[in-house]
Design an enzyme around this catalytic site. Structure first.
Site, PDB file in Angstrom:
ATOM      1  CB  CYS A 144     -20.366 -47.850 -41.744  1.00  0.00           C
ATOM      2  SG  CYS A 144     -18.954 -48.508 -42.576  1.00  0.00           S
ATOM      3  CE1 TYR A 145     -25.501 -51.060 -47.826  1.00  0.00           C
ATOM      4  CE2 TYR A 145     -27.231 -50.343 -46.313  1.00  0.00           C
ATOM      5  CZ  TYR A 145     -26.842 -50.860 -47.545  1.00  0.00           C
ATOM      6  OH  TYR A 145     -27.796 -51.164 -48.478  1.00  0.00           O
TER       7      TYR A 145
ATOM      8  CG  HIS B 133     -18.161 -48.837 -37.092  1.00  0.00           C
ATOM      9  ND1 HIS B 133     -19.456 -49.266 -37.235  1.00  0.00           N
ATOM     10  CD2 HIS B 133     -17.512 -49.215 -38.224  1.00  0.00           C
ATOM     11  CE1 HIS B 133     -19.588 -49.889 -38.395  1.00  0.00           C
ATOM     12  NE2 HIS B 133     -18.428 -49.862 -39.015  1.00  0.00           N
TER      13      HIS B 133
ATOM     14  CD  GLU C 104     -20.864 -48.611 -34.019  1.00  0.00           C
ATOM     15  OE1 GLU C 104     -20.712 -47.391 -34.182  1.00  0.00           O
ATOM     16  OE2 GLU C 104     -20.989 -49.406 -34.959  1.00  0.00           O
TER      17      GLU C 104
ATOM     18  CE  LYS D 187     -27.609 -62.664 -17.491  1.00  0.00           C
ATOM     19  NZ  LYS D 187     -28.501 -63.829 -17.488  1.00  0.00           N
TER      20      LYS D 187
END
Ligand code: XMP
Length: 519
Positions: A86-87, A176, A178, A375
């Site tokens: 993207c950017y 994207h 992801e 985590k």
């Protein structure tokens, strides 16, 4: 020179995207080690980290704006493969003398992408003009491709939805990969890692464990490490890891502040002393904390008093242990990322976890063996180290404990009452298999009494609020729509079994504007 790891590494330069951490997670899911760095990292620093590839994240700015974030241009000439998202893609285009302009038609959400050229990036993603649904979120578009680049995919409104410069191994995606809404997104990332960057040395938690133990053993040749246990997964994993590395030179301290949940003390003591056979300094300071909290009703004052008392007790115990040089802490990767997009309220939330102020005061060096992990990786590591599931999957519990779930003054009677109600919540949530499906579920004791009737008697007793929330990271949260049957059962059990309660209410506020804890 930076210490070299035996794993291949991908760097992510953060231009402020809300998805930056997600990119890092996805890469690690592919068993490749990834690190997030600020977009203005120097080329020298990148060289010293010797990554196999670099990803430029997305970001909210427009590349043609004054003061838009730019990376160091030398990074593009280092011969390291780059993927711009993207950017990140628009920046690549701009830096290689292409042109980016505001889109005539902005694209947000699901869009159909047509693959025009397989190459390395789309390897095995489909033959011919394969179509995939991808997640777009952009207000700018590439108007002119830089020399040497060509388009490898398009959508209805975006002719250059994916681009490549195969010689230089530089790629760009306008969507994207992801996010879960992008079909085959993880395969696409995998292709970048394994076919473009040719990563091969895998990051596994077994090898991380071996390597970390080895490094800890080398670093801590003499002296002792002190570790404060909270009963939560992070500090427990830190202790197990250190014990493996340096044996009984690890001094574990567990302070019972009298504000813990029912049975928590015996669980921690049994786990360490009898299950793992790790020496544990158990300090019962219930009365000290309760005295400290007498008459205190202000939430911040409670927190401060508890924090200060904890530090003074811990310091005293450390002195008793003899030559302690190190303090172990369960700092995780999201707490240390120096990125544009992670500088949110998380920094303040997470600072509660650490034993703030101690290292300088006691001239201790910090040991933070989990600072590279997310985590879920800590949980997996816990599993490898033999931690029982009930601890690995434990819900977060605040440092100041039940004190911030008793609104108003904390007294032994009110603590007992809340502990009983809270225990019922824990039991019922576990019995209905909800404990691990929600972020947190707990009871809160309110400072009001209401009228009720039990048998023929009028009662005037306490109100307990139930708080059950779903969340990804504790930063935002929503109340869980628990089935009425469960709510009914919880209410009945609490009112019937906890003496002094005649009313139960359910908290239906989201965060923001509310917080998860009531204080
Ligand atoms: P809030 O109430 O701020 O909580 O929405 C967000 C998450 O952080 C936990 N929390 C704490 N954890 N010490 C901690 O270790 C604290 O003082 C503390 N206060 C809140 C809370 O349980 C939730 O998961």
């Amino acid at each position: 020179m930076e210490k070299q790891t035996p794993f291949d590494k991908i760097l992510i330069l953060d231009f402020g995207s809300q998805y930056t951490q997600l990119i890092a997670r996805r890469i690690r899911e592919c068993q490749i080690y990834s690190e997030i760095h600020p977009y203005d990292i120097s080329a020298e620093r990148i060289k010293s980290l010797s990554p196999q590839g670099i990803i430029f994240s997305g970001g909210p700015a427009s590349v043609y704006e004054k003061n838009a974030p730019h990376c160091h241009p030398a990074i593009l000439r280092m011969g390291i493969p780059i993927l711009g998202i993207c950017y990140g893609m628009q920046l690549i285009v701009q830096l290689f003398d292409g042109k980016v302009i505001p889109s005539e038609k902005r694209e947000y959400g699901k869009t159909k992408l047509t693959l025009d050229h397989q190459g390395r990036l789309f390897k095995d993603l489909g033959r011919g003009k394969k179509q995939l649904v991808v997640w777009m979120s952009h207000g700018d578009t590439v108007k002119v491709l830089p020399p040497g680049f060509h388009s490898i995919a398009h959508s209805r409104n975006t002719p250059f939805a994916a681009i490549e410069e195969s010689q230089k191994r530089i790629y760009g995606l306008q969507f994207h990969p992801e996010v879960v809404h992008t079909q085959r997104g993880l395969d696409l990332i995998r292709n970048f890692l394994f076919h473009v960057c040719r990563c091969s040395r895998l990051w596994t938690l077994d090898s991380f464990l071996e390597q970390t133990c080895h490094q800890l053993g080398k670093r801590i040749k003499t002296g002792k490490v002190i570790c404060a246990l909270s009963g939560g997964v992070d500090s427990t994993v830190v202790a197990l890891l250190l014990h493996r590395a340096i044996g009984d030179r690890l001094q574990c301290v567990f302070v019972n502040n009298g504000l813990l949940r029912k049975n928590e003390v015996s669980q921690v003591v049994n786990l360490f002393r009898y299950h793992f056979k790790i020496p544990l300094n158990y300090v019962n300071a219930e009365n000290t904390f309760l005295n400290e909290l007498e008459g205190v009703t202000d939430p911040e004052e409670k927190r401060k008093k508890i924090g200060k008392k904890f530090i003074s007790i811990f310091e005293k115990e450390a002195k008793k242990s003899g030559r302690v040089n190190y303090l172990a802490q369960g700092t995780l990767y999201p707490d240390v990322i120096e990125s544009v997009s992670s500088k949110g309220p998380s920094a303040t939330i997470k600072s509660h976890h650490n034993v703030g102020g101690l290292p300088e005061k006691m001239k201790l060096k910090l040991v933070e063996p989990l600072r590279e992990l997310f985590k879920d990786e800590v949980r997996k590591l816990g599993k490898i180290l033999g931690l029982p599931d009930e601890i690995i999957k434990r819900q977060p519990f605040p440092g100041p404990g039940l004190a911030i779930r008793i609104i108003g003054e904390v007294t032994p009677e009110r603590l007992d009452l809340l502990r009983e109600a809270d225990e019922i919540v824990m039991q019922e949530m576990a019995r209905k298999h909800f404990s691990n499906r929600v972020w947190q579920s707990f009871a809160v004791l309110l400072p009001v009494k209401t009228v009720g009737v039990m048998g023929d008697e009028r009662t005037y007793e306490n109100v307990v609020a139930l708080r059950v929330v779903g969340s990804q990271d504790g930063m935002t949260a929503d109340w869980v729509r628990l089935p009425y049957k469960i709510l009914e059962h919880l209410s009945n059990r609490i009112i019937n079994e906890v003496k002094g309660v005649n009313r139960v209410v359910y908290d239906i506020s989201s965060k923001p504007p509310s917080t998860i804890e009531w204080e």
